[in-house]
Every structure is written in structure tokens, then in C-alpha cells.
Design a protein around this motif. Structure first.
Motif, PDB file in Angstrom:
ATOM      1  N   CYS A 110       0.831  -1.207   0.000  1.00  0.00           N
ATOM      2  CA  CYS A 110       0.000   0.000   0.000  1.00  0.00           C
ATOM      3  C   CYS A 110       0.868   1.259   0.000  1.00  0.00           C
ATOM      4  O   CYS A 110       0.585   2.226  -0.716  1.00  0.00           O
ATOM      5  N   ASN A 146       2.166   2.416  -3.367  1.00  0.00           N
ATOM      6  CA  ASN A 146       1.124   2.673  -4.371  1.00  0.00           C
ATOM      7  C   ASN A 146       0.671   1.423  -5.102  1.00  0.00           C
ATOM      8  O   ASN A 146       0.262   1.476  -6.262  1.00  0.00           O
ATOM      9  N   ASN A 147       0.742   0.294  -4.409  1.00  0.00           N
ATOM     10  CA  ASN A 147       0.284  -0.978  -4.972  1.00  0.00           C
ATOM     11  C   ASN A 147      -0.907  -1.525  -4.183  1.00  0.00           C
ATOM     12  O   ASN A 147      -0.972  -2.709  -3.881  1.00  0.00           O
ATOM     13  N   GLU A 148      -1.862  -0.651  -3.890  1.00  0.00           N
ATOM     14  CA  GLU A 148      -3.021  -1.057  -3.097  1.00  0.00           C
ATOM     15  C   GLU A 148      -3.760  -2.266  -3.663  1.00  0.00           C
ATOM     16  O   GLU A 148      -4.249  -3.093  -2.890  1.00  0.00           O
ATOM     17  N   GLY A 179      -3.160   1.294  -8.997  1.00  0.00           N
ATOM     18  CA  GLY A 179      -3.377   1.949  -7.719  1.00  0.00           C
ATOM     19  C   GLY A 179      -3.962   3.339  -7.902  1.00  0.00           C
ATOM     20  O   GLY A 179      -4.112   3.844  -9.012  1.00  0.00           O
TER      21      GLY A 179
END
Length: 363
Positions: free
Chosen positions: A109, A112-114, A306
């Protein structure tokens, strides 16, 4: 800071039985509990995604009913939780895509890889930790964590913004992450709802773009959408040899991977090239390929983008005034039924957006 203009119960157009999925019904349902970082959005329109069809038809298993699908939501913020600090204000026009929650604390998260977070909750048909099964955008309102609501630039019309929130970001993310840009040769396989956006975005990012489809039926459309070249794979079965060592990147946007010959595609790749699929096929699909064909080539599957990438996509679309191809249909039992039936037949060029929410949900 908060406002309570959203109702105690929401209304939606829901699938009540997977066996009768093409006959959705208008229902009233309880929204999820309102937490301090949540917002309520009054929905203006919602795109129709292929995932909606898979979920409604039961291709992804027996989902909790009522099943309110839709994860390409555009609407207006009407309520803010007491701890909201994202900068959103009442009255802001925002979009919500296919994700409504993640932990926001893990390394994925924070980078930026939610969509790759283990605590991922999709916009509809998945349970939160409190047990509530998420409800999507074929409804008058949606309640989500503020992090997953993205401001929409003023010059993007709502009906064109909606499909960007899932279909658009799903193809933009692999283009962005794999270096699509000037000097790169990029192929888009499958010129449909997502693939047509891939052509538009790849061209706007500066790449030399190849549209790759089974037949020449969509050649004229593909060239209008920005393709520099067109390959009809059934007319050139060994096209991989003809285009040997051509591609830096191929993004597979086909509905199914069964029709993609992964023993041909790698031949066309440069050493170090990437083949990325964005397909989420039916549960029983299996990929067949010969490992030796992958020497020097990588193949992978991409999830959603993301929130940061969604904002980058909206910026690209806004600055370049890009126009995806969208047909609108009115929300309601008949409108959703028509969307489902036509999507199931492939009768759409190339996305649907459901509109007229005020008319349907004022009843």
C-alpha cells in the motif's frame, strides 16, 4: 465537516439469482457501517464492465445477494467522516474504481500498490472484515473509504470518465509500468471495451501502436483509435514469425486467454520484452504454452492500477482531451437488462455507461 444528506438505506438494481442474472430487480439495501474515514457518494453514472457480467452470471462463484455490481462510479461527495483528511470536500465530483479498501499500512500500500494488498476489498461482492458484503455502483449511493475516491478533472465528461475507473486503469497500469512511450513498439491484443482504450492511451503516451485482433473486422476502428498498424491473427496464423523481434510490450486485453496462442506471441517479442495479460477469465480456464518459447521474454498478469496511477491516467486523458468510445443507457431494471444482454453478445462499441440516475432513484 460531516453531512448526512445520504439516506439510511440505499437503492440499487440487483441480481437476485445467478441463474436469472439478465433480469435484475430494483431493491433497497443496508449500506455498510459508516466509519470515520468513510465518505458517501451520490452516484451520477456508472460504467458497465465485463467483470459485472462475470459476477452477475455466477462465473466467479456464488456471490452474496442482493448483488449490486458496478465499479466504474462517478458521483458527488455528500458525506464526510470525522477523520477524513484526503482533501475531499462536500460537492466534489469523484470516481471510484474496482477497489474500495486495503490496509493502507503494508509495504504494498505504501508503494502505491493497493490492488496487491492482502486486505484488498473489491467494490462489490466481497466481504469486509466486519462481514459486510460490498455493494457497487448500480445504486443511488456508494459508501467507501475516502482513499479510493479520486477527483475527476473538470474537462472529462462523467459518462466518459466512468469507464476509466476500471477498464481504463486496468490497461493503463501495465502500459505505464512497462515503459510505454516514445521509441517503443506496443501491441494491444483484443480490440474491445478495454483494448480500444489501450490503443488510445498507448498512442497518447508516444508509442508506435499495433492493434492485434483475430480478424480484420475492427481494422477501420483500430486505425481511428490511434493504431499505426493492424494484425489479423487468423489471417496470418504465424504472425509471430513475420513480426519477429518487433515488440517491446504486448498487453493482452482479450476476454478469454483460450484464443491467444502463447506459442506464437513470444516470437514477436524483443529480448527482454514483456507480455502482460489483464484478463480475469472464468475459473476453469487453463493457460497452455511451451516454456522454451519464453526464452528472453516475460509473461505476467496485471491487476488494477493503484490510486496514484488512476490520477496519472486522468491527467493524461485531461491534458490530451482523449475521448474513449462510450454508449449511454439509462439505469433501471430495463437499462441494466439491456446492458447485460448486449454485453453478453458483444454488441457494444466499445463501452456502456449507465446514466439518468436522478430519474430512476427519485421514484
Amino acid at each position: 465537516m460531516t453531512s448526512s444528506t445520504s439516506p439510511a438505506k440505499f437503492q440499487g438494481i440487483a441480481v437476485l439469482d445467478h441463474k436469472d442474472w439478465k433480469n435484475p430487480k430494483k431493491v433497497e439495501f443496508e449500506p455498510k457501517p459508516f466509519y470515520p474515514n468513510d465518505i458517501d457518494i451520490k452516484i451520477e453514472c456508472c460504467g458497465v464492465c465485463g467483470s459485472d457480467i462475470h459476477a452477475a452470471a455466477g462465473h466467479w462463484g456464488d456471490l452474496e445477494k442482493p448483488l449490486v455490481v458496478g465499479h466504474e462510479v462517478i458521483g458527488t461527495v455528500v458525506r464526510l467522516g470525522e477523520n477524513c483528511n484526503s482533501g475531499l470536500k462536500l460537492g466534489d465530483r469523484v470516481g471510484v474504481g474496482a477497489q474500495v479498501f486495503s490496509c493502507l499500512d503494508c509495504e504494498r500500500c505504501k508503494s502505491n500498490n493497493e490492488p496487491y494488498c492482502p486486505s484488498f476489498v473489491t467494490t462489490y461482492g466481497q466481504s469486509y472484515k466486519d462481514g459486510y458484503s460490498s455493494k457497487g455502483g448500480y445504486a443511488d449511493y456508494i459508501r467507501v473509504h475516502e482513499h479510493f475516491a479520486v477527483p475527476i478533472p473538470e474537462n472529462i465528461p462523467s459518462h466518459l470518465a466512468a469507464p476509466l475507473m476500471c477498464g481504463g486503469i486496468t490497461v493503463f497500469s501495465p502500459l505505464l509500468r512497462n515503459g510505454c512511450g516514445p521509441g517503443k513498439k506496443v501491441g494491444i491484443v483484443g480490440i474491445g471495451g478495454i483494448g480500444h482504450m489501450g490503443l488510445i492511451f498507448a498512442k497518447a503516451m508516444g508509442a508506435e501502436v499495433y492493434a492485434i485482433s483475430r480478424t480484420s473486422a475492427k481494422k477501420e476502428d483500430a486505425m481511428k483509435l490511434g493504431a499505426d498498424h493492424f494484425i489479423a491473427t487468423k489471417e496470418e496464423p504465424d504472425w509471430g514469425t513475420k513480426y519477429f523481434d518487433t515488440f517491446d510490450l504486448i498487453v493482452v486485453c482479450a476476454n478469454s486467454l483460450t484464443d491467444v496462442d502463447f506459442n506464437v506471441v513470444p516470437k514477436a517479442m524483443k529480448v527482454g520484452g514483456n507480455i502482460v495479460s489483464i484478463c480475469v477469465p472464468e475459473q476453469n480456464e487453463v493457460l497452455n504454452l511451451k516454456p522454451f518459447g519464453l526464452l528472453g521474454v516475460s509473461i505476467s498478469n496485471s491487476a488494477l492500477g493503484g490510486v496514484k496511477e488512476i490520477k496519472e491516467l486522468l491527467d493524461l486523458v485531461s491534458k490530451n482531451n482523449l475521448k474513449i468510445w462510450v454508449e449511454t443507457l439509462p439505469i433501471g431494471e430495463e437499462g441494466v437488462k439491456q446492458a447485460f444482454e448486449r454485453m453478453d453478445k458483444g454488441d457494444v462499441k466499445y463501452r456502456f455507461t449507465l446514466t439518468d440516475y436522478d430519474k430512476e432513484f427519485s421514484k
